[in-house]
Design a protein around this motif. Structure first.
Motif, PDB file in Angstrom:
ATOM      1  N   THR A 162       0.931  -1.128  -0.090  1.00 44.98           N
ATOM      2  CA  THR A 162       0.012  -0.209   0.000  1.00 44.98           C
ATOM      3  C   THR A 162       0.879   1.454   0.006  1.00 44.98           C
ATOM      4  OG1 THR A 162      -1.592  -1.508   1.276  1.00 44.98           O
ATOM      5  CG2 THR A 162      -2.009   1.240   1.191  1.00 44.98           C
ATOM      6  N   LEU A 163       1.990   1.117   0.544  1.00 44.87           N
ATOM      7  CA  LEU A 163       2.849   2.280   0.921  1.00 44.87           C
ATOM      8  C   LEU A 163       3.590   2.852  -0.480  1.00 44.87           C
ATOM      9  CD1 LEU A 163       3.448   3.918   3.686  1.00 44.87           C
ATOM     10  CD2 LEU A 163       5.405   2.662   3.803  1.00 44.87           C
ATOM     11  N   LEU A 164       4.155   1.722  -1.176  1.00 45.36           N
ATOM     12  CA  LEU A 164       4.679   2.136  -2.485  1.00 45.36           C
ATOM     13  C   LEU A 164       4.099   3.087  -3.405  1.00 45.36           C
ATOM     14  CD1 LEU A 164       6.368  -1.418  -3.421  1.00 45.36           C
ATOM     15  CD2 LEU A 164       7.469   0.470  -2.133  1.00 45.36           C
ATOM     16  N   PRO A 165       2.768   2.931  -3.656  1.00 47.61           N
ATOM     17  CA  PRO A 165       2.228   3.989  -4.568  1.00 47.61           C
ATOM     18  C   PRO A 165       1.873   5.252  -3.853  1.00 47.61           C
ATOM     19  CG  PRO A 165       0.667   2.283  -3.965  1.00 47.61           C
ATOM     20  CD  PRO A 165       2.017   1.793  -3.643  1.00 47.61           C
ATOM     21  N   GLN A 166       1.967   5.385  -2.593  1.00 49.45           N
ATOM     22  CA  GLN A 166       1.625   6.396  -1.824  1.00 49.45           C
ATOM     23  C   GLN A 166       2.829   7.523  -2.159  1.00 49.45           C
ATOM     24  OE1 GLN A 166       0.792   5.868   2.337  1.00 49.45           O
ATOM     25  NE2 GLN A 166      -1.187   4.850   1.812  1.00 49.45           N
ATOM     26  N   LEU A 167       4.094   6.890  -2.163  1.00 48.13           N
ATOM     27  CA  LEU A 167       5.385   7.644  -2.363  1.00 48.13           C
ATOM     28  C   LEU A 167       5.505   7.842  -4.102  1.00 48.13           C
ATOM     29  CD1 LEU A 167       8.050   8.628  -1.581  1.00 48.13           C
ATOM     30  CD2 LEU A 167       9.127   6.266  -1.975  1.00 48.13           C
ATOM     31  N   MET A 168       5.523   6.948  -4.835  1.00 48.20           N
ATOM     32  CA  MET A 168       5.919   6.884  -5.984  1.00 48.20           C
ATOM     33  C   MET A 168       4.800   7.787  -6.736  1.00 48.20           C
ATOM     34  SD  MET A 168       6.725   2.985  -7.066  1.00 48.20           S
ATOM     35  CE  MET A 168       8.326   2.326  -6.246  1.00 48.20           C
ATOM     36  N   GLU A 169       3.630   7.866  -6.769  1.00 40.29           N
ATOM     37  CA  GLU A 169       2.363   8.539  -7.325  1.00 40.29           C
ATOM     38  C   GLU A 169       2.760  10.221  -7.239  1.00 40.29           C
ATOM     39  OE1 GLU A 169       0.209   7.934  -9.792  1.00 40.29           O
ATOM     40  OE2 GLU A 169       1.434   5.965  -9.889  1.00 40.29           O
ATOM     41  N   ARG A 170       3.393  10.369  -5.960  1.00 39.43           N
ATOM     42  CA  ARG A 170       3.604  11.717  -5.704  1.00 39.43           C
ATOM     43  C   ARG A 170       4.587  12.453  -6.873  1.00 39.43           C
ATOM     44  NH1 ARG A 170       4.622  12.389   0.697  1.00 39.43           N
ATOM     45  NH2 ARG A 170       5.102  14.518   0.185  1.00 39.43           N
ATOM     46  N   ALA A 171       5.298  11.819  -7.618  1.00 36.90           N
ATOM     47  CA  ALA A 171       6.299  12.269  -8.482  1.00 36.90           C
ATOM     48  C   ALA A 171       5.442  12.646  -9.833  1.00 36.90           C
ATOM     49  CB  ALA A 171       7.189  11.350  -8.823  1.00 36.90           C
ATOM     50  N   GLY A 172       5.758  13.525 -10.633  1.00 41.93           N
ATOM     51  CA  GLY A 172       5.075  13.568 -11.945  1.00 41.93           C
ATOM     52  C   GLY A 172       5.054  15.000 -12.214  1.00 41.93           C
ATOM     53  N   LYS A 173       4.269  15.177 -13.349  1.00 40.26           N
ATOM     54  CA  LYS A 173       4.253  16.691 -13.860  1.00 40.26           C
ATOM     55  C   LYS A 173       2.682  17.349 -13.618  1.00 40.26           C
ATOM     56  CE  LYS A 173       4.404  19.163 -18.331  1.00 40.26           C
ATOM     57  NZ  LYS A 173       4.776  18.685 -19.892  1.00 40.26           N
ATOM     58  N   GLU A 174       3.035  18.440 -13.043  1.00 42.86           N
ATOM     59  CA  GLU A 174       1.542  19.055 -12.496  1.00 42.86           C
ATOM     60  C   GLU A 174       1.242  20.301 -13.347  1.00 42.86           C
ATOM     61  OE1 GLU A 174      -0.762  20.611  -8.288  1.00 42.86           O
ATOM     62  OE2 GLU A 174       1.428  20.213  -8.372  1.00 42.86           O
ATOM     63  N   GLU A 175      -0.019  20.341 -14.032  1.00 37.71           N
ATOM     64  CA  GLU A 175      -0.257  21.550 -14.931  1.00 37.71           C
ATOM     65  C   GLU A 175      -0.063  22.919 -14.110  1.00 37.71           C
ATOM     66  OE1 GLU A 175      -4.385  20.809 -16.271  1.00 37.71           O
ATOM     67  OE2 GLU A 175      -3.739  19.359 -17.592  1.00 37.71           O
ATOM     68  N   GLY A 176       0.708  23.994 -14.779  1.00 35.39           N
ATOM     69  CA  GLY A 176       0.677  25.105 -14.151  1.00 35.39           C
ATOM     70  C   GLY A 176       1.900  25.409 -13.113  1.00 35.39           C
ATOM     71  N   LYS A 177       2.533  24.091 -13.093  1.00 32.54           N
ATOM     72  CA  LYS A 177       3.679  24.116 -12.245  1.00 32.54           C
ATOM     73  C   LYS A 177       4.671  23.431 -12.569  1.00 32.54           C
ATOM     74  CE  LYS A 177       1.113  24.525  -8.002  1.00 32.54           C
ATOM     75  NZ  LYS A 177       0.528  24.012  -6.435  1.00 32.54           N
ATOM     76  N   GLY A 178       6.014  22.894 -12.047  1.00 28.87           N
ATOM     77  CA  GLY A 178       6.916  22.122 -12.459  1.00 28.87           C
ATOM     78  C   GLY A 178       6.711  20.537 -12.624  1.00 28.87           C
TER      79      GLY A 178
END
Length: 434
Positions: A284-300
């Motif tokens: 359960t913990l692995l996606p909680q950490l990994m999914e916080r990475a990525g590209k966000e619209e309007g930010k970096g």
């Protein structure tokens, strides 16, 4: 001390006026009563005798008591010592002052360069990016390594895993990516590794250059809770810089040690062990950490590389298997290539970048596909060619692969000090296959 800084420090010491009392101390958790906390609350444990104080987290609640997992160690505490709830919660100080520094998960300096000034706090635990707020990965992210840029091209905001057994060359490849990447900010999390590896990584793999780089360290001798939340703290630092509009490189070594820390915590709390002793909470913990990475619209963006230690080079290991299903690509390091003296030893047959087709041009795509095909044909017929059983002219593609073998081998090799731009990599790929 400046008034602004003093006010910030006092604001972050918001302890409850009420306090609890320790009832029982065991090797990895503390039982207390007298408060009514929630799961996940941060508490401060203060010894009456020696003044020792340590942060902990409430991980279990009973009808008459609650249980704390300390971020440090239980030595020095005894029955009757006081427990205060920290009303500020799980927050860490962040800011530009972290650049060029080596810190622990609570952003306390480990490099002896003095205190780090910061007036901004960020929560350690945050929900991952909302699916509909994620930007499309459409731009290539150069890492300065020919094999990755040419044949496994990454995109800004992609999550990749580096899968390798022990001693295959993970740290060297990590150093090459940190030094050669096109990111404006680099956040490196060294979680659960040997203390000896930290100065070695900085001096040998990074050449002592920490410009625009933050290194967060939680070594193997730290408590399981410190190792677990060290990864989340590092991700919070990356998110702070992403919110400023930066393209951030996030590098973590390793996911396996992070999972092992949660295994220790979970088993101590009575969770049932599953495959290789890992409790369900690890998966359960692995996606909680990994999914916080990525590209966000309007930010970096946060482009993340997570190393996975594959025990016995077995890619069906539960952590490796689960990580591969969450990530947007995997880079597999081969012990066989190491034996042949090919560095970095990236197995292009076993590796893949799931967004490569979205971030490169058609010409580059055709070159990469041709290189991979010729490499696979060579591998399939290697024994026939070596013993002289193959006659030239029987297979046109194999003839071409044999003709280009030396240049292809040169393309796959790169010294740790060498940095090759994405444009030069494509030009070299074209030269190899022309």
């Amino acid at each position: 001390m400046p008034i602004k800084k003093l006010r910030y420090k006092l604001d972050n010491e918001k302890l409850s006026p009420l306090f609890g009392v320790i009832k029982k101390v065991s090797s990895n958790k503390i039982e207390a009563n007298g408060l009514n906390p929630s799961i996940g609350d941060i508490v401060k444990i203060i010894s009456r005798d020696n003044g020792k104080n340590e942060l902990g987290m409430v991980t279990e609640i009973d009808q008459n008591s609650f249980f704390i997992s300390p971020f440090g160690f239980v030595e020095g505490f005894k029955i009757g010592d006081k427990i205060f709830i920290n009303d500020q919660g799980m927050m860490i100080p962040v800011g530009d002052g972290l650049l060029g520094r080596v810190v622990d998960p609570f952003m306390r300096p480990k490099d002896g360069k003095g205190e780090i000034e910061s007036t901004v706090s960020a929560p350690i635990m945050k929900p991952p990016l909302d699916a509909m707020k994620r930007g499309l990965i459409s731009e290539p992210f150069g890492v300065g390594v020919k094999t990755i840029d040419g044949l496994l091209t990454c995109g800004k905001g992609q999550k990749l895993g580096i899968f390798a057994g022990s001693g295959v060359g993970k740290s060297t490849l990590m150093g090459m990516i940190v030094q050669g990447s096109s990111a404006t900010i680099k956040v490196v999390a060294l979680i659960g590794e040997r203390g000896r590896e930290v100065p070695e990584f900085i001096q040998k793999n990074l050449g002592g250059d920490l410009s625009n780089t933050v290194i967060i360290v939680a070594t193997s001798d730290d408590s399981p809770l410190m190792r677990k939340y060290g990864a989340f703290c590092a991700m919070s630092v990356a998110e702070y810089f992403k919110s400023q509009g930066n393209d951030v490189l996030f590098m973590m070594d390793s996911i396996t040690r992070f999972a092992m820390a949660q295994r220790e915590i979970g088993l101590a709390l009575g969770e049932p062990p599953t495959s290789k002793g890992y409790p369900p909470s690890v998966l359960t913990l692995l996606p909680q950490l990994m999914e916080r990475a990525g590209k966000e619209e309007g930010k970096g963006s946060i482009t993340a590389f997570f190393t996975v230690l594959v025990e016995g080079d077995d890619l069906s290991d539960p952590i490796a298997d689960q990580s591969r299903s969450i990530l947007d690509g995997h880079i597999v390091l081969s012990r066989e290539l190491t034996d042949f003296g090919i560095y970095p030893p990236i197995s292009i047959q076993n590796s893949a970048s799931r967004v490569m087709g979205d971030v490169i041009k058609d010409e580059h795509k055709k070159l990469a596909m041709k290189f991979k095909r010729l490499s696979s044909i060579l591998k399939e017929n290697e024994i026939l060619v070596r013993i002289g059983a193959y006659e030239k002219g029987n297979d046109k593609e194999l003839d071409e692969a044999i003709l280009r073998k030396e240049k292809m081998s040169e393309f796959l090799q790169q010294s740790p000090e060498e940095i090759v731009s994405l444009e030069d990599t494509i030009a070299k790929l074209k030269e190899v296959l022309s």
